[in-house]
Design a protein around this motif. Structure first.
Motif, PDB file in Angstrom:
ATOM      1  N   MET A  54       6.355  12.755  -7.149  1.00 52.09           N
ATOM      2  CA  MET A  54       7.820  12.889  -7.045  1.00 52.09           C
ATOM      3  C   MET A  54       8.363  14.141  -7.724  1.00 52.09           C
ATOM      4  O   MET A  54       9.364  14.702  -7.287  1.00 52.09           O
ATOM      5  CB  MET A  54       8.516  11.635  -7.601  1.00 52.09           C
ATOM      6  CG  MET A  54       8.556  10.462  -6.642  1.00 52.09           C
ATOM      7  SD  MET A  54       9.095  10.911  -4.974  1.00 52.09           S
ATOM      8  CE  MET A  54      10.719  11.574  -5.264  1.00 52.09           C
ATOM      9  N   THR A  55       7.714  14.593  -8.777  1.00 49.27           N
ATOM     10  CA  THR A  55       8.174  15.812  -9.450  1.00 49.27           C
ATOM     11  C   THR A  55       8.096  16.989  -8.488  1.00 49.27           C
ATOM     12  O   THR A  55       9.037  17.787  -8.387  1.00 49.27           O
ATOM     13  CB  THR A  55       7.325  16.076 -10.720  1.00 49.27           C
ATOM     14  OG1 THR A  55       7.464  14.944 -11.579  1.00 49.27           O
ATOM     15  CG2 THR A  55       7.772  17.322 -11.449  1.00 49.27           C
ATOM     16  N   VAL A  56       6.991  17.065  -7.752  1.00 49.46           N
ATOM     17  CA  VAL A  56       6.797  18.158  -6.793  1.00 49.46           C
ATOM     18  C   VAL A  56       7.795  18.030  -5.634  1.00 49.46           C
ATOM     19  O   VAL A  56       8.425  19.010  -5.229  1.00 49.46           O
ATOM     20  CB  VAL A  56       5.333  18.148  -6.254  1.00 49.46           C
ATOM     21  CG1 VAL A  56       5.157  19.190  -5.171  1.00 49.46           C
ATOM     22  CG2 VAL A  56       4.356  18.361  -7.392  1.00 49.46           C
ATOM     23  N   ILE A  57       7.954  16.815  -5.140  1.00 46.89           N
ATOM     24  CA  ILE A  57       8.854  16.601  -3.990  1.00 46.89           C
ATOM     25  C   ILE A  57      10.309  16.908  -4.370  1.00 46.89           C
ATOM     26  O   ILE A  57      11.014  17.628  -3.661  1.00 46.89           O
ATOM     27  CB  ILE A  57       8.706  15.163  -3.448  1.00 46.89           C
ATOM     28  CG1 ILE A  57       7.350  15.050  -2.747  1.00 46.89           C
ATOM     29  CG2 ILE A  57       9.832  14.796  -2.497  1.00 46.89           C
ATOM     30  CD1 ILE A  57       6.834  13.659  -2.610  1.00 46.89           C
ATOM     31  N   ALA A  58      10.748  16.391  -5.506  1.00 43.66           N
ATOM     32  CA  ALA A  58      12.148  16.578  -5.919  1.00 43.66           C
ATOM     33  C   ALA A  58      12.458  18.049  -6.207  1.00 43.66           C
ATOM     34  O   ALA A  58      13.593  18.487  -6.002  1.00 43.66           O
ATOM     35  CB  ALA A  58      12.452  15.711  -7.137  1.00 43.66           C
ATOM     36  N   ALA A  59      11.449  18.785  -6.663  1.00 40.36           N
ATOM     37  CA  ALA A  59      11.659  20.211  -6.962  1.00 40.36           C
ATOM     38  C   ALA A  59      12.125  20.975  -5.720  1.00 40.36           C
ATOM     39  O   ALA A  59      12.840  21.975  -5.833  1.00 40.36           O
ATOM     40  CB  ALA A  59      10.379  20.822  -7.508  1.00 40.36           C
ATOM     41  N   GLY A  60      11.749  20.480  -4.546  1.00 42.28           N
ATOM     42  CA  GLY A  60      12.106  21.160  -3.304  1.00 42.28           C
ATOM     43  C   GLY A  60      13.426  20.695  -2.705  1.00 42.28           C
ATOM     44  O   GLY A  60      13.807  21.142  -1.620  1.00 42.28           O
ATOM     45  N   LEU A  61      14.131  19.794  -3.389  1.00 42.35           N
ATOM     46  CA  LEU A  61      15.384  19.263  -2.817  1.00 42.35           C
ATOM     47  C   LEU A  61      16.598  19.982  -3.411  1.00 42.35           C
ATOM     48  O   LEU A  61      16.716  20.109  -4.626  1.00 42.35           O
ATOM     49  CB  LEU A  61      15.499  17.758  -3.101  1.00 42.35           C
ATOM     50  CG  LEU A  61      14.415  16.837  -2.522  1.00 42.35           C
ATOM     51  CD1 LEU A  61      14.637  15.406  -2.998  1.00 42.35           C
ATOM     52  CD2 LEU A  61      14.383  16.899  -0.999  1.00 42.35           C
ATOM     53  N   SER A  62      17.514  20.403  -2.536  1.00 47.16           N
ATOM     54  CA  SER A  62      18.788  20.980  -2.991  1.00 47.16           C
ATOM     55  C   SER A  62      19.769  19.828  -3.272  1.00 47.16           C
ATOM     56  O   SER A  62      19.484  18.676  -2.920  1.00 47.16           O
ATOM     57  CB  SER A  62      19.370  21.885  -1.894  1.00 47.16           C
ATOM     58  OG  SER A  62      19.746  21.085  -0.783  1.00 47.16           O
ATOM     59  N   ASP A  63      20.905  20.141  -3.863  1.00 49.07           N
ATOM     60  CA  ASP A  63      21.931  19.108  -4.086  1.00 49.07           C
ATOM     61  C   ASP A  63      22.350  18.480  -2.758  1.00 49.07           C
ATOM     62  O   ASP A  63      22.569  17.265  -2.672  1.00 49.07           O
ATOM     63  CB  ASP A  63      23.161  19.709  -4.776  1.00 49.07           C
ATOM     64  CG  ASP A  63      22.873  20.072  -6.232  1.00 49.07           C
ATOM     65  OD1 ASP A  63      21.817  19.676  -6.760  1.00 49.07           O
ATOM     66  OD2 ASP A  63      23.713  20.771  -6.836  1.00 49.07           O
ATOM     67  N   ASP A  64      22.472  19.312  -1.718  1.00 47.65           N
ATOM     68  CA  ASP A  64      22.859  18.799  -0.393  1.00 47.65           C
ATOM     69  C   ASP A  64      21.784  17.866   0.167  1.00 47.65           C
ATOM     70  O   ASP A  64      22.092  16.847   0.788  1.00 47.65           O
ATOM     71  CB  ASP A  64      23.092  19.951   0.596  1.00 47.65           C
ATOM     72  CG  ASP A  64      24.424  20.643   0.345  1.00 47.65           C
ATOM     73  OD1 ASP A  64      25.227  20.133  -0.464  1.00 47.65           O
ATOM     74  OD2 ASP A  64      24.657  21.705   0.962  1.00 47.65           O
ATOM     75  N   ASP A  65      20.518  18.239  -0.041  1.00 48.80           N
ATOM     76  CA  ASP A  65      19.411  17.381   0.418  1.00 48.80           C
ATOM     77  C   ASP A  65      19.488  16.021  -0.270  1.00 48.80           C
ATOM     78  O   ASP A  65      19.330  14.977   0.372  1.00 48.80           O
ATOM     79  CB  ASP A  65      18.048  18.000   0.072  1.00 48.80           C
ATOM     80  CG  ASP A  65      17.758  19.282   0.837  1.00 48.80           C
ATOM     81  OD1 ASP A  65      18.339  19.474   1.919  1.00 48.80           O
ATOM     82  OD2 ASP A  65      16.934  20.086   0.348  1.00 48.80           O
ATOM     83  N   ILE A  66      19.738  16.043  -1.580  1.00 45.75           N
ATOM     84  CA  ILE A  66      19.814  14.786  -2.341  1.00 45.75           C
ATOM     85  C   ILE A  66      20.985  13.944  -1.838  1.00 45.75           C
ATOM     86  O   ILE A  66      20.849  12.742  -1.612  1.00 45.75           O
ATOM     87  CB  ILE A  66      19.918  15.066  -3.863  1.00 45.75           C
ATOM     88  CG1 ILE A  66      18.587  15.639  -4.364  1.00 45.75           C
ATOM     89  CG2 ILE A  66      20.293  13.792  -4.640  1.00 45.75           C
ATOM     90  CD1 ILE A  66      18.529  15.956  -5.851  1.00 45.75           C
ATOM     91  N   ALA A  67      22.135  14.594  -1.607  1.00 48.24           N
ATOM     92  CA  ALA A  67      23.306  13.853  -1.099  1.00 48.24           C
ATOM     93  C   ALA A  67      22.974  13.213   0.248  1.00 48.24           C
ATOM     94  O   ALA A  67      23.314  12.044   0.489  1.00 48.24           O
ATOM     95  CB  ALA A  67      24.505  14.794  -0.973  1.00 48.24           C
ATOM     96  N   ALA A  68      22.314  13.980   1.110  1.00 51.93           N
ATOM     97  CA  ALA A  68      22.028  13.489   2.462  1.00 51.93           C
ATOM     98  C   ALA A  68      20.988  12.365   2.441  1.00 51.93           C
ATOM     99  O   ALA A  68      21.196  11.302   3.029  1.00 51.93           O
ATOM    100  CB  ALA A  68      21.553  14.646   3.341  1.00 51.93           C
TER     101      ALA A  68
END
Ligand code: HEC
Length: 112
Positions: free
Chosen positions: A82-96
């Motif tokens: 999850m650390t690797v995966i979350a590192a690639g997420l933008s704020d917009d990605d997280i919101a979506a």
């Protein structure tokens, strides 16, 4: 603007607001569904865990899910995958993606 004119406009403004909010939500869900494809192998596109060590995401609160992803991204919470995966997420990605998983309805059946 006259007071009665203003009063007559209020419901229309509210309606327009609702339509835009609805469209924004639909766009978020569509983007979230697309993003969730990169989570599907472990969490399922339906938010139900597909591997033993991954939790269900379906139906969790959006705020809770977003906080977990932000914690993985900042390093406050650590996990090899999850650390690797979350590192690639933008704020917009997280919101979506959190809009997608939190919008899934879950039915529970408590054991008798
Ligand atoms: C390779 C498998 C894998 C993939 C792909 C994956 N995850 Fe995870 N995820 C996990 C595991 C395993 C955990 C449990 C971490 C732990 O034990 O701390 C987890 C935990 C989480 C949590 C914390 C849930 C909770 O209740 O604590 C969230 C939120 C999450 N993942 C979201 C995502 C999202 C969003 C994606 C796609 C962008 C994704 N994950 C992709 C394996 C995966």
């Amino acid at each position: 603007m006259r007071r009665d004119t203003r009063r007559r406009l209020v419901p229309w403004i509210a309606l327009i607001g609702l339509v835009f909010a609805g469209e924004a939500r639909a766009a978020d869900l569509e983007a979230g569904r697309a993003k969730a494809k990169m989570c599907a192998a472990c969490h399922g596109l339906d938010g139900l865990s597909k591997v033993a060590d991954a939790p269900n995401l379906a139906g969790n609160g959006q705020l809770y899910l977003a906080r977990q992803l932000e914690a993985f991204r900042s390093g406050e919470r650590k996990h090899p995958q999850m650390t690797v995966i979350a590192a690639g997420l933008s704020d917009d990605d997280i919101a979506a993606v959190t809009a997608w998983y939190s919008a899934i309805k879950v039915k529970v059946q408590v054991p008798q």
